[in-house]
Write a protein that holds these residues in place. Structure first.
Motif, PDB file in Angstrom:
ATOM      1  N   CYS A  92     -26.630  21.011 -37.524  1.00 35.76           N
ATOM      2  CA  CYS A  92     -27.840  21.485 -38.209  1.00 35.76           C
ATOM      3  C   CYS A  92     -28.946  20.442 -38.253  1.00 35.76           C
TER       4      CYS A  92
ATOM      5  N   LEU B 220     -31.177  19.575 -42.897  1.00 37.13           N
ATOM      6  CA  LEU B 220     -30.474  20.788 -43.297  1.00 37.13           C
ATOM      7  C   LEU B 220     -29.050  20.485 -43.731  1.00 37.13           C
ATOM      8  N   ASN B 221     -28.379  19.575 -43.030  1.00 34.82           N
ATOM      9  CA  ASN B 221     -27.022  19.236 -43.432  1.00 34.82           C
ATOM     10  C   ASN B 221     -26.993  18.647 -44.833  1.00 34.82           C
TER      11      ASN B 221
ATOM     12  N   ILE C  56     -27.815  21.471 -47.485  1.00 36.78           N
ATOM     13  CA  ILE C  56     -26.751  22.407 -47.842  1.00 36.78           C
ATOM     14  C   ILE C  56     -25.621  21.688 -48.556  1.00 36.78           C
TER      15      ILE C  56
ATOM     16  N   LEU D 136     -32.896  21.092 -51.173  1.00 41.75           N
ATOM     17  CA  LEU D 136     -33.948  20.905 -50.181  1.00 41.75           C
ATOM     18  C   LEU D 136     -34.790  19.669 -50.467  1.00 41.75           C
TER      19      LEU D 136
ATOM     20  N   ALA E  77     -31.575  26.724 -46.154  1.00 39.12           N
ATOM     21  CA  ALA E  77     -31.998  26.947 -44.766  1.00 39.12           C
ATOM     22  C   ALA E  77     -33.211  27.861 -44.708  1.00 39.12           C
TER      23      ALA E  77
ATOM     24  N   LEU F 288     -36.296  26.001 -45.882  1.00 39.59           N
ATOM     25  CA  LEU F 288     -36.732  25.023 -44.892  1.00 39.59           C
ATOM     26  C   LEU F 288     -37.459  25.699 -43.736  1.00 39.59           C
TER      27      LEU F 288
END
Length: 291
Positions: A87, A91-92, A95, A126, A230, A233
């Motif tokens: 990702c 993003l990793n 999450i 985020l 996600a 973002l």
């Protein structure tokens, strides 16, 4: 500086040459008859709780009260450390933080409902990920949390943030809209772009049902917080690229509220439909398979 809808908020930003966070700060000062230093101090505490709830689950994973989740954030963190994530870093991390907050919540830890406990991982997920990647100061994060608060306020005033009223689109959807708007401002976007991002999120999550297995805010809530990061973002990236949303945020909130009210009660936090009513879901809560 008070505003009742997104249109009025955008007008205040334009008229006073302010960001959304600035308008929200002024509003809080006026309504609370206090100073900006006081409200920023309170928001600093909010950020501290958000960070602690996200990180603690990675360091000391705990099983949830219902036993459905626990340890997911640590696994994602270890996966990222191996350099095998697909990702990307932001993003990793996002999450991972989001799932960590939900684990903290489900194990009776201290969290910030942003706007609800069931969606509490998305805003910190985020924003903390962006902070890690771009080495953003806590002061800037505190600023944009007021931006997120403005979007949450509008949803509570003009629609709903309750899964029992509007489904998960009202919880995870609104939280994702809050996060997307804050992220846009954090990365230098305009107030209009912030609202575009928030509207895009609600559009993309329109109709999401609330179906907690066993009636517990654990599963699939934790997974949906990760998905919410996600979505936020993606919407922020689109807005920052100059992609305009054709449906204004006020109209999207009205639509989300209308769709939520039309959902059958089984799909609004009753654990009588959706994932909760699957054979596996019923088995997890010891209820047996429902007809």
């Amino acid at each position: 500086m008070d505003f009742k809808n997104a249109g009025e908020l955008l007008e205040l930003c334009s008229k006073n040459h302010m960001q959304i966070s600035d308008v929200m700060k002024k509003r809080e000062c006026e309504l609370g008859e206090t100073t900006e230093d006081v409200i920023c101090c309170r928001m600093k505490r909010v950020l501290e709780i958000m960070r602690n709830s996200a990180v603690s689950a990675m360091e000391n994973p705990r099983k949830s009260m219902g036993g459905l989740i626990g340890g997911e954030a640590k696994k994602l963190n270890a996966h990222h450390a191996k350099g095998q994530d697909i990702c990307g870093a932001i993003l990793n991390r996002g999450i991972t933080y989001a799932m960590g907050v939900l684990e903290t919540n489900a194990s009776m830890g201290l969290i910030v409902a942003a706007p609800t406990a069931g969606s509490s991982g998305i805003v910190p997920g985020l924003l903390l990920a962006l902070q890690d990647e771009y080495r953003i100061s806590d002061e800037r994060l505190i600023d944009v949390l007021f931006n997120a608060g403005a979007i949450g306020y509008l949803a509570m005033r003009n629609a709903t943030v309750a899964g029992a009223v509007g489904g998960c689109q009202a919880e995870v959807g609104v939280a994702s809209a809050m996060a997307a708007s804050a992220a846009v401002e954090l990365m230098g976007g305009s107030p209009g772009q912030c609202l575009d991002a928030a509207s895009t999120v609600l559009m993309n999550m329109l109709g999401l049902v609330c179906d907690p297995v066993g009636g517990l805010v654990e599963y699939p809530c934790q997974n949906r917080n990760a998905a919410g990061v996600a979505n936020g973002l993606i919407a922020a990236e689109m807005a920052l690229a100059g992609i305009q949303q054709r449906i204004p945020l006020d109209e999207m909130m009205d639509t989300m509220y209308s769709v939520g009210k039309r959902m059958p009660s089984e799909l609004r936090e009753t654990a009588l439909g959706g994932c909760a009513a699957t054979p596996a879901g019923c088995q997890l809560c010891g209820a047996g398979c429902m007809e």
